[in-house]
Motif scaffolding. Structure first.
Motif, PDB file in Angstrom:
ATOM      1  N   ARG A  34       0.845  -1.191   0.000  1.00 10.11           N
ATOM      2  CA  ARG A  34       0.000   0.000   0.000  1.00 10.11           C
ATOM      3  C   ARG A  34       0.885   1.247   0.000  1.00 10.11           C
TER       4      ARG A  34
ATOM      5  N   TYR B 171      -7.931   3.452  -0.481  1.00 10.80           N
ATOM      6  CA  TYR B 171      -8.391   3.517   0.905  1.00 10.80           C
ATOM      7  C   TYR B 171      -8.335   4.961   1.394  1.00 10.80           C
ATOM      8  N   CYS B 172      -9.320   5.341   2.182  1.00 11.15           N
ATOM      9  CA  CYS B 172      -9.188   6.597   2.904  1.00 11.15           C
ATOM     10  C   CYS B 172      -8.883   6.278   4.368  1.00 11.15           C
ATOM     11  N   ALA B 173      -8.265   7.222   5.021  1.00 14.52           N
ATOM     12  CA  ALA B 173      -7.852   7.042   6.407  1.00 14.52           C
ATOM     13  C   ALA B 173      -7.956   8.371   7.136  1.00 14.52           C
TER      14      ALA B 173
ATOM     15  N   GLU C 245       1.453   5.432   6.729  1.00 14.93           N
ATOM     16  CA  GLU C 245       0.266   4.695   7.156  1.00 14.93           C
ATOM     17  C   GLU C 245       0.111   4.708   8.666  1.00 14.93           C
TER      18      GLU C 245
ATOM     19  N   TYR D 271      -2.112   7.092  10.783  1.00 14.72           N
ATOM     20  CA  TYR D 271      -3.572   7.092  10.688  1.00 14.72           C
ATOM     21  C   TYR D 271      -4.189   6.064  11.629  1.00 14.72           C
TER      22      TYR D 271
ATOM     23  N   TYR E 260      -7.740   5.368  11.694  1.00 15.22           N
ATOM     24  CA  TYR E 260      -8.953   4.747  11.175  1.00 15.22           C
ATOM     25  C   TYR E 260      -8.843   4.597   9.659  1.00 15.22           C
ATOM     26  N   TRP E 261      -9.385   3.482   9.181  1.00 10.78           N
ATOM     27  CA  TRP E 261      -9.289   3.147   7.758  1.00 10.78           C
ATOM     28  C   TRP E 261     -10.638   2.694   7.224  1.00 10.78           C
TER      29      TRP E 261
END
Length: 126
Positions: free
Chosen positions: A45, A94-96, A110, A113, A115-116
């Protein structure tokens, strides 16, 4: 807790456009910086874009000038407008969300963050 739900993915021809949306639950959406990441088949990712609590944005080099992130705090939603799509943009997006007010060097990671979302597939065809 924040729940994130992405939508807007799909199949598009190279050169086309898509707009991804990420809807967030909760009343404190404006306090979160939001990030967009993507994962292509067989790859890790990677960071795509981030938008701070104040609306400032930062993009990875490969999407600069083609992708634009924006947010509507009244709708608890962040958007990723993707134009001039290329085959290599094919990935799950994906949003986070993070409460961090960190600098761009942190917001591209990554681990910053909390929350995903579940991801939305974007497929660019030739």
């Amino acid at each position: 807790q924040v729940q994130l739900v992405e939508s807007g993915g799909g199949l598009v021809q190279a050169g086309g456009s898509l707009r991804l949306s990420c809807a967030a639950s909760g009343r404190t959406f404006s306090s979160y910086a939001m990030g967009w990441f993507r994962q292509a088949p067989g790859k890790e990712r990677e960071f795509v874009a981030t938008i701070s609590q104040t609306g400032s944005t930062y993009y990875t080099d490969s999407v600069k000038g083609r992708f634009t992130s924006s947010r509507d705090n009244a709708k608890n939603t962040v958007y990723l407008q993707m134009n001039s799509l290329k085959l290599e943009d094919t990935a799950v997006y994906y949003c986070a969300a993070t409460t961090s007010w960190g600098n761009w060097g942190n917001l591209i990671r990554e681990r910053e963050y909390d929350y995903w979302g579940q991801g939305t597939q974007v497929t660019v065809s030739s």
